[in-house]
Every structure is written in structure tokens, then in C-alpha cells.
Write a protein that holds these residues in place. Sequence first.
Motif, PDB file in Angstrom:
ATOM      1  N   ASP A 263       4.471  10.536  -3.931  1.00 28.44           N
ATOM      2  CA  ASP A 263       3.864  11.806  -3.524  1.00 28.44           C
ATOM      3  C   ASP A 263       4.039  12.092  -2.037  1.00 28.44           C
ATOM      4  O   ASP A 263       3.827  13.226  -1.595  1.00 28.44           O
ATOM      5  N   TYR A 264       4.374  11.055  -1.255  1.00 30.46           N
ATOM      6  CA  TYR A 264       4.531  11.215   0.197  1.00 30.46           C
ATOM      7  C   TYR A 264       5.878  10.641   0.623  1.00 30.46           C
ATOM      8  O   TYR A 264       5.938   9.596   1.291  1.00 30.46           O
ATOM      9  N   PRO A 265       6.989  11.309   0.286  1.00 30.40           N
ATOM     10  CA  PRO A 265       8.322  10.763   0.598  1.00 30.40           C
ATOM     11  C   PRO A 265       8.612  10.618   2.087  1.00 30.40           C
ATOM     12  O   PRO A 265       9.509   9.858   2.466  1.00 30.40           O
ATOM     13  N   LYS A 266       7.848  11.326   2.938  1.00 28.69           N
ATOM     14  CA  LYS A 266       8.115  11.231   4.381  1.00 28.69           C
ATOM     15  C   LYS A 266       7.721   9.879   4.978  1.00 28.69           C
ATOM     16  O   LYS A 266       8.052   9.591   6.125  1.00 28.69           O
ATOM     17  N   ILE A 267       7.027   9.069   4.192  1.00 25.24           N
ATOM     18  CA  ILE A 267       6.694   7.748   4.730  1.00 25.24           C
ATOM     19  C   ILE A 267       7.890   6.796   4.654  1.00 25.24           C
ATOM     20  O   ILE A 267       7.894   5.743   5.293  1.00 25.24           O
TER      21      ILE A 267
ATOM     22  N   THR B 116       0.827  -1.207   0.000  1.00 22.73           N
ATOM     23  CA  THR B 116       0.000   0.000   0.000  1.00 22.73           C
ATOM     24  C   THR B 116       0.865   1.262   0.000  1.00 22.73           C
ATOM     25  O   THR B 116       0.606   2.214  -0.734  1.00 22.73           O
ATOM     26  N   SER B 117       1.895   1.267   0.828  1.00 23.51           N
ATOM     27  CA  SER B 117       2.771   2.436   0.940  1.00 23.51           C
ATOM     28  C   SER B 117       3.459   2.752  -0.386  1.00 23.51           C
ATOM     29  O   SER B 117       3.669   3.918  -0.726  1.00 23.51           O
TER      30      SER B 117
ATOM     31  N   VAL C   2      -5.146  10.409  12.777  1.00 26.93           N
ATOM     32  CA  VAL C   2      -5.906  11.641  13.030  1.00 26.93           C
ATOM     33  C   VAL C   2      -4.955  12.836  13.111  1.00 26.93           C
ATOM     34  O   VAL C   2      -5.208  13.901  12.515  1.00 26.93           O
ATOM     35  N   VAL C   3      -3.842  12.670  13.827  1.00 28.17           N
ATOM     36  CA  VAL C   3      -2.866  13.748  13.966  1.00 28.17           C
ATOM     37  C   VAL C   3      -2.210  14.053  12.620  1.00 28.17           C
ATOM     38  O   VAL C   3      -2.067  15.223  12.230  1.00 28.17           O
ATOM     39  N   ALA C   4      -1.803  13.000  11.899  1.00 34.21           N
ATOM     40  CA  ALA C   4      -1.111  13.186  10.623  1.00 34.21           C
ATOM     41  C   ALA C   4      -1.993  13.895   9.604  1.00 34.21           C
ATOM     42  O   ALA C   4      -1.532  14.784   8.882  1.00 34.21           O
ATOM     43  N   VAL C   5      -3.269  13.510   9.549  1.00 28.73           N
ATOM     44  CA  VAL C   5      -4.202  14.150   8.615  1.00 28.73           C
ATOM     45  C   VAL C   5      -4.452  15.595   9.036  1.00 28.73           C
ATOM     46  O   VAL C   5      -4.437  16.519   8.212  1.00 28.73           O
TER      47      VAL C   5
ATOM     48  N   GLY D  89       2.154  14.639   5.881  1.00 28.91           N
ATOM     49  CA  GLY D  89       2.679  13.874   4.757  1.00 28.91           C
ATOM     50  C   GLY D  89       2.995  12.431   5.043  1.00 28.91           C
ATOM     51  O   GLY D  89       3.685  11.768   4.269  1.00 28.91           O
ATOM     52  N   ILE D  90       2.511  11.885   6.160  1.00 25.47           N
ATOM     53  CA  ILE D  90       2.775  10.474   6.482  1.00 25.47           C
ATOM     54  C   ILE D  90       1.493   9.655   6.610  1.00 25.47           C
ATOM     55  O   ILE D  90       1.550   8.465   6.907  1.00 25.47           O
ATOM     56  N   SER D  91       0.344  10.281   6.388  1.00 24.87           N
ATOM     57  CA  SER D  91      -0.931   9.586   6.616  1.00 24.87           C
ATOM     58  C   SER D  91      -1.113   8.310   5.796  1.00 24.87           C
ATOM     59  O   SER D  91      -1.770   7.373   6.274  1.00 24.87           O
ATOM     60  N   PRO D  92      -0.548   8.203   4.551  1.00 25.18           N
ATOM     61  CA  PRO D  92      -0.741   6.940   3.824  1.00 25.18           C
ATOM     62  C   PRO D  92      -0.243   5.711   4.578  1.00 25.18           C
ATOM     63  O   PRO D  92      -0.881   4.661   4.547  1.00 25.18           O
ATOM     64  N   ILE D  93       0.900   5.831   5.280  1.00 31.67           N
ATOM     65  CA  ILE D  93       1.423   4.646   5.967  1.00 31.67           C
ATOM     66  C   ILE D  93       0.693   4.391   7.284  1.00 31.67           C
ATOM     67  O   ILE D  93       0.478   3.244   7.669  1.00 31.67           O
ATOM     68  N   THR D  94       0.270   5.450   7.973  1.00 32.06           N
ATOM     69  CA  THR D  94      -0.497   5.218   9.208  1.00 32.06           C
ATOM     70  C   THR D  94      -1.852   4.586   8.861  1.00 32.06           C
ATOM     71  O   THR D  94      -2.320   3.689   9.557  1.00 32.06           O
ATOM     72  N   CYS D  95      -2.443   5.045   7.769  1.00 33.84           N
ATOM     73  CA  CYS D  95      -3.711   4.458   7.306  1.00 33.84           C
ATOM     74  C   CYS D  95      -3.508   3.013   6.857  1.00 33.84           C
ATOM     75  O   CYS D  95      -4.357   2.149   7.107  1.00 33.84           O
ATOM     76  N   ALA D  96      -2.375   2.764   6.186  1.00 35.68           N
ATOM     77  CA  ALA D  96      -2.086   1.410   5.715  1.00 35.68           C
ATOM     78  C   ALA D  96      -1.958   0.440   6.883  1.00 35.68           C
ATOM     79  O   ALA D  96      -2.431  -0.699   6.814  1.00 35.68           O
TER      80      ALA D  96
END
Length: 318
Positions: free
Chosen positions: A72-76, A65-66, A190-193, A198-205
Motif C-alpha cells: 500500500d506504500y510503494p514509496k518506502i 515491519t516495512s 511528523v513531516v511524512a504524516v 506515503g513513506i510514514s510506515p518506514i519512518t515509524c518502523a
Amino acid sequence: MDLTFVVPVLISFAVSVALGPVIIPFLRRLKMGQTERKEGVQSHLKKAGTPTMGGLIFLIATTVTSLFFVRDYPKIVPILFLTLGFGLIGFLDDYLKVVLKRSDGLLAWQKLLCQFVVTGIFAFYMIRYTDVTLELLLPFSGGKALDIGWLAIPLLFIVVLAVVNGVNFTDGLDGLASSVTVMVAVFFTVVAVGQKSGISPITCAVVGSLLGFLLFNVFPAKVFMGDTGSLALGGFVAGTAYMLNMPLFIPIVGLIYAVELLSVVLQVTYFKATHGKRLFKMSPIHHHFELCGWSETRIVAVFSIITALLCLVALMGI
């Protein structure tokens, strides 16, 4: 409406659910079964033979997923590295113990050395290649941050290793580490969004992949995550906290991890100091509650509820 935080949850959940029926029989064929200590909780003896190393399910789902979002989200990248790095250490430990039948797995110094190397690379990458600082957000301070200078580096190593081992000790009941960490991952999401970090994709994953994994990991578990999963989750929690400048929030949202780790330290210290007496009936502390008559499902529910409430408290402290 921005649905970018929903898509990774759905993708990772679907991948995790799809991987379960493939990986679990594979682990069973490889005889990667859990061994239970005879001196442990007697009700756990029936779990002997249940496939372990199931952390591969949510590790693969999170990684796949990441990769869809990494451009687009290099911070992950640093979070994914720390998660996979510790997952690999756990995998090696599990493989040596379960497949090669080396009872101790990785030797203590080998495991610690690997953890130091992975943590060091994470710290170097975060400091050198991202705009994230080592300032520490203070809970309930109205957004004030603490700069402790060069001391932030040794603190980072201490926090990462403590969190990883705390999550590792929490993994001892069906669905416990998974359920608690889902709550923590939702908090970070919640905090990232909210902060557009810029890290929400991995927390969501991680949220989605753990929810999928829980379908196979809740009592009675069809698979255990093993050190492969628990060390990886510890890396995720610590890495995410640092990318959000929130390591001081870990004792709040990760109180269960801290209590599990502390119970082991206290038990060992007390046992040595008193020449054989025990502070708890058994450690980590979830086994103490089991021996007090609590069912596995009750312990998991109580620990998860406590974590959910603490996550709400932490949200108020931002």
C-alpha cells in the motif's frame, strides 16, 4: 482517528525487543566482539568483547515491519533499499574485521565503490519509478523549492555519502547514534504524516526498532550497532530526506552528524598541516568531550537534546 502511523512503531518495537535476546547471544558465540584501540579513550578498554553488529536487530525489525505495508506504500521501497544497501556494506566491513580478523575490513576503494553503486541504484529508482523530483525544499521559505537542474545528481551523491559517514562517526558512545537518529526519525515521521507523503510506515518502523534497540544499547551497552547499523541509519536518513525533497534540512536536524564528520576532517587536516599537532584532544568530537571529563551519558543526553531542539526549529522552517 488514523492509527496507521502508530501500528508500525509498535510492531517494529516488539520485533526489536524480541530479537535482542536471540541475536546478542548469537553474536557473542560467533566472537563478534568490539575491539578497542589502545590509543583511544582508556575508559573504553573495558568494552572490548562487547558484541557488535547489533544493527542487525533494528535492520531486521525495520524490514519485517516495512514488508507489511510495502504493497500500500510503494514509496518506502527506495528508502528501504538504501537502508539495507548500506547496512549490507557495513555488515561486510564488520564481518571482515571482527570474524575474519582482517583489521581494515573492506578496503577504502571497495567501500567507496559499493557506496556509489548503492546510491546510484537509489537515485535511478527514485527518478524513474516514483513521482518524487530532485527539487530542494528551502528551509524558512514558506514552501519554496529550488531546482538546480543536472547538478542535483552529483549533489545527491555528495549528500548521501556525507550523511552516511557522518552517522558512522557519530556511533562511538553507548546509545549516541541510536538516540540522535530516533529524534531525526521522529521529525521525518511528523513531516511524512503531515504531508501524506506515503513513506510514514518506514519512518515509524525505524522509530520503533531503534527504541527497542536502545534497551540493549544504552550505557552500559550489551551490544553495539557496528558499521552494520550506523551505515544503515545513514542510508535511512539520506533516503528519507530525498523522498521528502528535504536534503537541505539535514544540516539542521542532522547537525550532530555534520559536526562529528567535520571534527574528523579538521583534525586530520590540521594534524597533517602542522606535522603532528592536534586541534581536538581526540576525534570524532564526542571523544574530545570525554577527554574533557564529560561522562558518556552526559554527552549522549546533550547531543540528543540539541537534536530534539533542532528538529523543532526545522519544523518551524517547513
